[in-house]
Design a protein around this motif. Structure first.
Motif, PDB file in Angstrom:
ATOM      1  N   SER A   1      -2.334  15.727 -13.912  1.00  0.00           N
ATOM      2  CA  SER A   1      -3.554  15.780 -13.111  1.00  0.00           C
ATOM      3  C   SER A   1      -3.379  16.690 -11.901  1.00  0.00           C
ATOM      4  N   ASP A   2      -4.487  17.004 -11.285  1.00  0.00           N
ATOM      5  CA  ASP A   2      -4.474  17.894 -10.118  1.00  0.00           C
ATOM      6  C   ASP A   2      -3.570  17.349  -9.009  1.00  0.00           C
ATOM      7  N   LEU A   3      -3.721  16.066  -8.722  1.00  0.00           N
ATOM      8  CA  LEU A   3      -2.947  15.477  -7.628  1.00  0.00           C
ATOM      9  C   LEU A   3      -1.447  15.471  -7.958  1.00  0.00           C
ATOM     10  N   GLU A   4      -1.113  15.083  -9.186  1.00  0.00           N
ATOM     11  CA  GLU A   4       0.304  15.074  -9.591  1.00  0.00           C
ATOM     12  C   GLU A   4       0.888  16.485  -9.581  1.00  0.00           C
TER      13      GLU A   4
ATOM     14  N   ARG B   1       0.826  -1.203   0.000  1.00  0.00           N
ATOM     15  CA  ARG B   1       0.000   0.000   0.000  1.00  0.00           C
ATOM     16  C   ARG B   1       0.856   1.245   0.000  1.00  0.00           C
ATOM     17  N   ASN B   2       0.889   1.923  -1.132  1.00  0.00           N
ATOM     18  CA  ASN B   2       1.594   3.197  -1.227  1.00  0.00           C
ATOM     19  C   ASN B   2       3.016   3.116  -0.657  1.00  0.00           C
ATOM     20  N   ASP B   3       3.802   2.237  -1.192  1.00  0.00           N
ATOM     21  CA  ASP B   3       5.214   2.088  -0.817  1.00  0.00           C
ATOM     22  C   ASP B   3       5.443   1.569   0.595  1.00  0.00           C
TER      23      ASP B   3
ATOM     24  N   LEU C   1      -6.475   2.150  -1.887  1.00  0.00           N
ATOM     25  CA  LEU C   1      -7.552   2.466  -0.943  1.00  0.00           C
ATOM     26  C   LEU C   1      -8.124   1.175  -0.375  1.00  0.00           C
TER      27      LEU C   1
ATOM     28  N   PHE D   1      -2.678   8.938 -11.071  1.00  0.00           N
ATOM     29  CA  PHE D   1      -2.103   7.942 -10.166  1.00  0.00           C
ATOM     30  C   PHE D   1      -2.881   8.025  -8.861  1.00  0.00           C
ATOM     31  N   LEU D   2      -3.517   6.943  -8.498  1.00  0.00           N
ATOM     32  CA  LEU D   2      -4.343   6.970  -7.289  1.00  0.00           C
ATOM     33  C   LEU D   2      -3.714   6.132  -6.202  1.00  0.00           C
ATOM     34  N   PRO D   3      -3.871   6.561  -4.947  1.00  0.00           N
ATOM     35  CA  PRO D   3      -3.322   5.743  -3.863  1.00  0.00           C
ATOM     36  C   PRO D   3      -4.118   4.446  -3.739  1.00  0.00           C
TER      37      PRO D   3
ATOM     38  N   ALA E   1      -6.907  12.953 -10.700  1.00  0.00           N
ATOM     39  CA  ALA E   1      -5.698  12.161 -10.455  1.00  0.00           C
ATOM     40  C   ALA E   1      -5.569  11.068 -11.505  1.00  0.00           C
TER      41      ALA E   1
ATOM     42  N   VAL F   1       8.211   9.471   0.611  1.00  0.00           N
ATOM     43  CA  VAL F   1       6.917   8.897   0.235  1.00  0.00           C
ATOM     44  C   VAL F   1       5.828   9.873   0.667  1.00  0.00           C
TER      45      VAL F   1
ATOM     46  N   GLN G   1       1.691  10.487   0.860  1.00  0.00           N
ATOM     47  CA  GLN G   1       0.402   9.804   0.759  1.00  0.00           C
ATOM     48  C   GLN G   1      -0.731  10.821   0.883  1.00  0.00           C
ATOM     49  N   THR G   2      -1.853  10.499   0.257  1.00  0.00           N
ATOM     50  CA  THR G   2      -3.046  11.338   0.362  1.00  0.00           C
ATOM     51  C   THR G   2      -4.256  10.425   0.381  1.00  0.00           C
TER      52      THR G   2
ATOM     53  N   ILE H   1      -8.516  13.922  -1.995  1.00  0.00           N
ATOM     54  CA  ILE H   1      -8.517  13.834  -3.460  1.00  0.00           C
ATOM     55  C   ILE H   1      -9.893  14.244  -3.996  1.00  0.00           C
TER      56      ILE H   1
END
Lengths: 641, 641
Positions: free
Chosen positions: B154-157, A200-202, A339, A335-337, A333, B171, B173-174, B179
Motif C-alpha cells: 500500500s501507499d503508506l507501507e 495506540r501505535n506501540d 485513531l 495497516f492503519l494507525p 493503507a 516507531v 506514526q502518521t 493518510i
C-alpha cells in the motif's frame, strides 16, 4: 455548456445540471437520495421517477412497463436532461435519510436487526481462551498520595509515577485534553481516579481520567463491515461477555451493490463523503441500539475494533479508494494507525479509540485476517482452508508454516442481491426448500416463520439442489420441465417458488434462468478459486484436513447441498466446519486481547496474496465450473442426481 | 443580589454587574479591556475612567488628582457600582485589542520590536556545536519506486519501507490527515515526495507529506515566554542560521505584572482564556513579523520550542495555573507532551509541532532548565552559579555532579515595571547614567539614541550606584542631599533624572524614595537568595569559579555597578559572564538538536528544587541585604563610596 434547472418533488430541491446529464446524477448533486442498487447501470430498476414537466431523452431497456411509460415513469439513471425539469420521486424510489428515522430507513431497505440469538458465534467457542485477556481499552483505579511540600511533583508526573508502580509501561502518552482537566479533577476526587488506557501505535495512551472508581464500566465494540451487511457486537471488556449482537444492511448499498460500483461512485462529486456518511450512519445506529438495550452509557464505550475489506475500511475512514480499482490495485493503507473513533465519525466516548484489522492487499482485507485469526488455521499442523462466501469471496489455504490467499469476485447473489426474488438472511427469507419430484410442489421454511418475502443465500443453495434433483433444471441451469409453477416470462423461463397470494410480497417469488445463471457464476467463481489456489500450491483437495466455511448465511447452511451444486469441493462432509461470521469473531478477539491484535498484524504480514487472474488455468477452471456441479463429474464422485 | 447595567463608551458595550462590584470587574465581564498593570490593586493608576452617569462609592488613595476628581475621573479598580452606570474609558486607559492593529497595540504598550542585532546571542557562541545537528523537525526527500503487480504494498507501507531503508526509526506514526492525502499526492508527484518528520513523545511522526523536493524549506522557531517580555527567533533548521530575533511586551501584562496577579486573574470568569489569548497574540505577532521580514512561508515553519516559567507555560497551553499559587504549590505538569502548535493557538504550519522545555517545580521552570543547558554549567568540573534576573529570579548552583536551584520573587523593578519612570529595555530607555558629584547634574545615554522616555533595568543599576557615589542617597536608600533636581513630592522625596522639556515624556523622568525602596527589595531578594543557596549547600562564594548572569537587560549590564549596589556578590569581576537571554538560547539548542532535547529532560529531572522560605536564615539574610550594598560591609570589601 448549457445548464438546466432540475427540481425534485416533494423535496422541492433544485439544482443546475448540464444538458445530457442523467436525472440520477442531478439528484445526487441536489442531495436527493434515489435508490440505485446497481449504481446507475440501468439494471436494478429501483430509481423510477415521474417526469412532471420538461424534455428528456431515454434509453429503453424493458424495465419500465408499458403502463408505467404512459404515466410518465422513467429510470433516473437512463434518462438524460434536455430542458428545465420537474421530477417527482415516488416513495418507493427514495431513501430520504433526512426525513426518516434510522428504523424507518432500515425498514425501507428491507433490513432487519438481528437479535443476539440469531447470530451464533460458533467460531468464538473454537478458539475461546487462547489469547490472554488484555482488552484494547483497560481501566486502572489509582489512589494517589496527595502532594506535600516534600513530595511536590506535578499532577501529571504523579499519575505517571503511580501508573509505573502498577505496571512498567514503556511509553505513556497523554493528550492536552486530559492534562487540562487534571488540576481540578484530581483535587475534587480527592486523588482517587480511574484511568482508561489504550494501546495506540506501540505506545500506551491515557485515553481518559475519571473521578473515583469506574473500573466496572468498561465496554467495547467489534464490527464486521461487510459490503452488504454490517454486524456489530457490544462487549463488557471486564467479563469478556457479549452483551448483544446486531446486524444491519449497509446503507451504502443504495449507491451500488459491490465494491467496484462504490469506488466509481466515490469518484463523483461528494460521492466519497456520502459513502462515508452511509457507513457511519449504519454503525452509529447499531451502536445506539446496542447501548440502549443494555443500559450502557455511550461514554463508557471506550474502544472499537473493525474488520472489513480494503474498500470498506477506506470508506469508513474517508480515504479515497480510487486506486484499489485501477491497476496495479494499490490501497492507501493496509495497516492503519489507531485513531480516535470520533475521527472516523463513529459515536462512542469522544476520546475512544478505533482500530482496524490490517489487510493483505486491495482484495484480501482485514476481514480475511480476522477470519484466519478466529478459525485458528494459522496454528494448524495440517493443511486447512478457509472459504469466506460473500460478494467478494476470499479463500485462504495454509497451516502454521505458510498462508496464501486469493479473492474471487463472486457477486452478491448468495447474499440475496442481484437476483429477482433475493433478500438478505433476515425475517421472512426462505432459507430451506424441498421440491416434490413428481408434481414439483414446494415446501419451504422461512426465518422467523413469517410469510415469505424472498429467498436468501442458503435458500438458493437448497433451491438449486432441489431443482437439479427433481430434474427441473439441467446441468447447464436451463429449465427443461413443465408444470403449473413453470412459465415463460419476458426474461426467459421461470419457476414459481411461492405465489404472491401466500407471500408477503407484491409479486410471485420466482427464480428465472438469468437468476440461475447469476448463481451459477457465483458458485463457479468460488469453486474455481479454491481449485486454482490448491493447484497453484501443487496440492490437492484430499490433502486438506479441514475446510472452514464462513459467510453471512445466518444460522443455516446445508453443506451437502452446497457440494451438490458444486459450490464447495466434493470432500468428506466431516472436513467442513461452518463457522458463521469469522470476520466479526476475529474482531472480537482483537478487542479482548492485545496478543490477538499483535497476532493479526503478524498474520496480515505473513499471508501471501495470490492474484487469480494471472494464473493461465483460471479461465478454463472457471468455465468448467459453469455447470452443476461441474463439467468434470469425476471431481464430484459423490454427487448423483 | 441586585444587579445594575453598566455601559462602557465609546464601545457602547453593556453588562449586568452585581451591586458593589468594581467597575474594572464589570469591564472585564463586558470584554472591554482597561489597562491594569497592578491587576486591580489600586497602585498603578492606569485604569482611570470617567463616570458619565450613575452612583458609585470609591476608595481614595491619592492617585486621582483634585482636578481629575472634579472631572469625574475614577480608578476603575477602586470604584464600586451602586446604580446603573455610564462609563467613558479614555484612550489613555484602554487597550482595545479588537480595534487596534498588533503594531498599534504594541505602540500603546510602549513596546518595541527589537532587531536581531539588538539581542546578542552571546550564549550561543559559548556552546556552539556541542550537540549533534538533529532538528526537532527534519525533512527527508524520497524517490519511491512506483507500485507494480509484483510490488503492490500500500501507499503508506511504501513510504514506511523507504523511510526505514533511509534510517531505522523505532516507531513511526502518521495521522489520518496525512493518510487521507496519500493516494492522490503520491501519484500527482510521480512518487517523489518530501516527508517532514518530528520527534514526538518517544516516537517519530510523519508530520507532513509534500510533493517534490522541499527539503530546502524547513524552518523553526524558539521562544522565551517571559512574564514581562516574550522573545522569539526564526531559524533555518538546515543551516542552523538565525534569520531574525524579536522581542515584544507580553500582552498579558495588562492583566497584572507578576505571575501571582495573573494566576488570580486566571481564576476569574474568562480570565484563563483571556490570558491564553494574550500570550498567543503576542507570539503570533512576533511570528508574523519574523516570517514576513524573511520571506518565509508560514507553512514552511514546522516546529516551535518554548521555554518559560511554569505559569507562562500553563497559560500558553490553557492549563489552569491555580495550584501553582496554593500550598503545596503543584503545577499541572512540568514535563509536557509534544503537541501540535495549533492546539495551543500558535499559528505555524497547522500540523507543526510544539515542545515546551521541562520545568523543575512551580517556581523553577523550563526557562531555568534552558539556562542551565545553554551556559553549560552542568558539564563543569568546577562549581558554577547561574543568576537569572527577572520578575521571578532564579539561581542555580552546581557542576557536573549536582544541580540545585531556588527562586526569588524579585518583582519587576529591574524589568522597568512598578517604578515611577520605569520602562523595558527598548528604544528611548535610559540605560547608562553618570552623576556629577558636585552639582548632581546628570549625563545619560538611551537605547537607540532617542529622546528619553524612561529608565530601564541597567539604567536603574547605574542610577543607584551613581546616587550612592555622589552621596545623594544613603546606605538605606533615603535621599539626603539638596539641589535643583531634588524635591519633595506627595510620595516622598524624588530626584529628577531628566526634565520633561528634554524628554519624550509627558512628565519629568524621576526616581523617588518608594522607587528606591522597590529596587532595593528586588536586589535584596536576588542577593539573599544567592547567599542562602550557597550557605545551604555548605559552600561559600570564593569556591564558585564562574557566575553566569542572565536576564532581559538588552545588551548592556555594568557588573561593577551591580556589585556596588549589592545586587551581585562581591567576587572578582573576571568570574562574571553576562550571557543575556539564556532561556532563549537553551530553546534554540533544543530546536536544533534532539540530543539537547534529551539533555533538557535529563537536567529538569536532575535539578533539585530548594524552597528558600523554609530556610530559617532566609528572612535574616534578606533583611541584611536591604542596604546598599549590604548591612555587613565585610561581605563587600571592594565597595567604597
Amino acid at each position: 455548456m448549457e445548464k438546466f434547472k432540475v427540481t425534485f418533488f416533494p423535496d422541492n430541491k433544485s439544482v443546475l445540471a448540464e444538458k445530457d446529464k442523467t436525472i440520477l446524477s442531478a439528484a445526487i448533486s441536489a442531495g436527493v437520495y434515489i435508490n440505485s442498487v446497481c449504481g446507475g447501470d440501468g439494471v436494478c430498476g429501483r430509481c423510477k421517477v415521474i417526469l412532471k414537466k420538461g424534455k428528456v431523452s431515454q434509453q429503453l431497456n424493458g424495465i419500465i412497463t408499458e403502463e408505467e411509460r404512459k404515466n410518465g415513469v422513467y429510470l433516473a439513471c437512463l434518462t438524460n436532461i434536455h430542458s428545465d425539469l420537474e421530477v417527482e420521486i415516488p416513495e418507493s424510489s427514495r431513501i430520504n435519510f433526512e426525513k426518516l428515522s434510522p428504523k424507518e430507513i432500515d425498514e425501507r431497505l428491507g433490513n432487519l436487526y438481528s437479535k443476539a440469538e440469531d447470530i451464533h458465534p460458533v467460531e468464538q467457542r473454537i478458539k475461546e481462551g487462547i489469547f490472554k485477556h488484555s482488552p484494547f481499552a483497560t481501566k486502572i483505579y489509582l489512589e494517589l498520595s496527595a502532594p506535600t511540600l516534600n513530595d511536590s511533583i506535578s499532577d501529571l508526573e504523579r499519575i505517571y509515577r503511580a501508573l509505573r508502580a502498577y505496571e512498567e509501561f514503556p511509553v505513556i502518552q497523554t493528550g492536552l485534553f486530559n492534562i487540562r482537566q487534571l488540576g481540578e479533577l484530581l483535587r475534587d476526587s480527592e486523588w482517587k481516579v480511574t484511568l482508561t488506557l489504550g494501546k495506540r501505535n506501540d505506545t500506551v495512551e491515557i485515553v481518559l481520567v475519571e473521578p473515583g472508581d469506574t473500573t466496572n464500566k468498561n465496554f467495547g465494540l467489534c464490527f464486521d463491515i461487510g459490503t452488504t451487511t454490517i454486524s456489530g457486537q457490544l462487549l463488557d471488556l471486564n467479563s469478556k461477555k457479549i452483551l448483544g449482537t446486531k446486524a444491519a444492511y449497509n446503507q451504502q448499498a443504495t449507491f451500488g451493490n459491490d465494491v467496484i460500483t462504490r469506488i466509481v461512485y466515490a469518484g463523483q462529486s461528494q460521492g466519497l463523503e456520502r459513502l462515508h456518511q452511509a457507513v457511519c450512519n449504519t454503525m452509529n445506529q447499531i451502536i445506539r441500539e446496542l447501548v440502549a438495550e443494555n443500559n450502557v452509557d455511550l461514554n463508557d464505550v471506550n474502544c472499537i475494533v473493525c474488520s472489513g475489506n480494503a474498500t470498506m475500511i477506506h470508506l469508513l475512514l474517508n480515504l479515497d479508494p480510487t486506486h484499489i480499482r485501477k491497476a496495479p490495485y494499490i490501497p492507501t493503507a493496509n495497516f492503519l494507525p489507531v485513531l480516535r473513533a470520533a475521527e472516523a465519525g463513529i459515536n462512542i466516548n469522544p476520546r475512544g479509540l478505533l482500530s482496524c484489522l490490517p489487510g493483505v492487499s486491495s482484495y484480501v482485507g482485514g476481514d480475511t485476517t480476522a477470519g484466519v485469526l478466529s478459525c485458528g488455521l494459522y496454528q494448524s499442523d495440517k493443511l486447512c482452508m478457509l472459504i469466506d462466501i460473500g460478494t467478494n469471496g476470499e479463500i485462504v489455504l495454509g497451516n502454521k508454516d505458510f498462508l496464501v490467499a486469493c479473492a474471487a469476485s463472486a457477486g452478491p447473489a448468495f447474499e440475496g442481491s442481484g437476483v429477482t426474488s433475493g433478500m438478505r438472511a433476515s425475517s421472512g427469507a426462505i432459507q430451506k426448500i424441498s421440491i416434490n419430484k413428481t408434481n414439483f410442489e414446494v415446501k419451504y421454511s422461512t426465518i422467523g416463520d413469517k410469510k415469505p418475502r424472498g429467498i436468501c443465500g442458503s435458500g438458493y443453495i437448497d433451491l438449486l439442489s432441489s431443482m437439479l434433483e427433481a430434474g427441473i433444471i439441467d446441468k447447464g441451469g436451463k429449465i427443461k420441465a413443465e408444470g403449473r409453477r413453470i412459465r415463460q416470462a419476458e426474461t426467459g423461463k421461470e419457476f414459481v417458488v411461492c405465489f404472491k397470494e401466500e407471500a408477503d410480497s407484491p409479486a410471485d417469488i420466482v427464480i428465472n434462468e438469468p437468476d440461475i445463471e447469476n448463481l451459477k457464476r457465483s458458485k463457479a467463481a468460488i469453486y474455481s478459486a479454491t481449485a486454482i489456489l490448491v493447484k497453484h500450491m501443487g496440492l490437492s483437495f484430499p490433502e486438506i484436513s479441514k475446510i472452514f466455511i464462513a459467510g453471512g448465511f445466518g444460522t443455516y447452511l446445508d453443506i451437502e447441498k452446497a457440494v451438490k451444486i458444486g459450490l464447495l469441493p466434493d470432500q468428506p462432509r466431516s472436513k467442513f466446519i461452518f463457522i458463521g461470521n469469522s470476520a466479526l469473531a476475529g474482531a472480537n478477539q482483537v478487542l479482548l486481547s492485545n496478543q490477538a491484535m499483535l497476532m493479526a498484524d503478524n498474520l496480515a504480514s505473513k499471508i501471501t496474496y495470490f492474484e487469480l487472474s494471472v494464473d493461465p488455468g483460471y479461465m478454463d477452471e472457471y468455465g468448467q465450473a459453469l455447470f452443476f456441479p461441474h463439467t468434470d463429474l469425476g471431481k464430484f464422485p459423490s454427487v448423483k442426481f
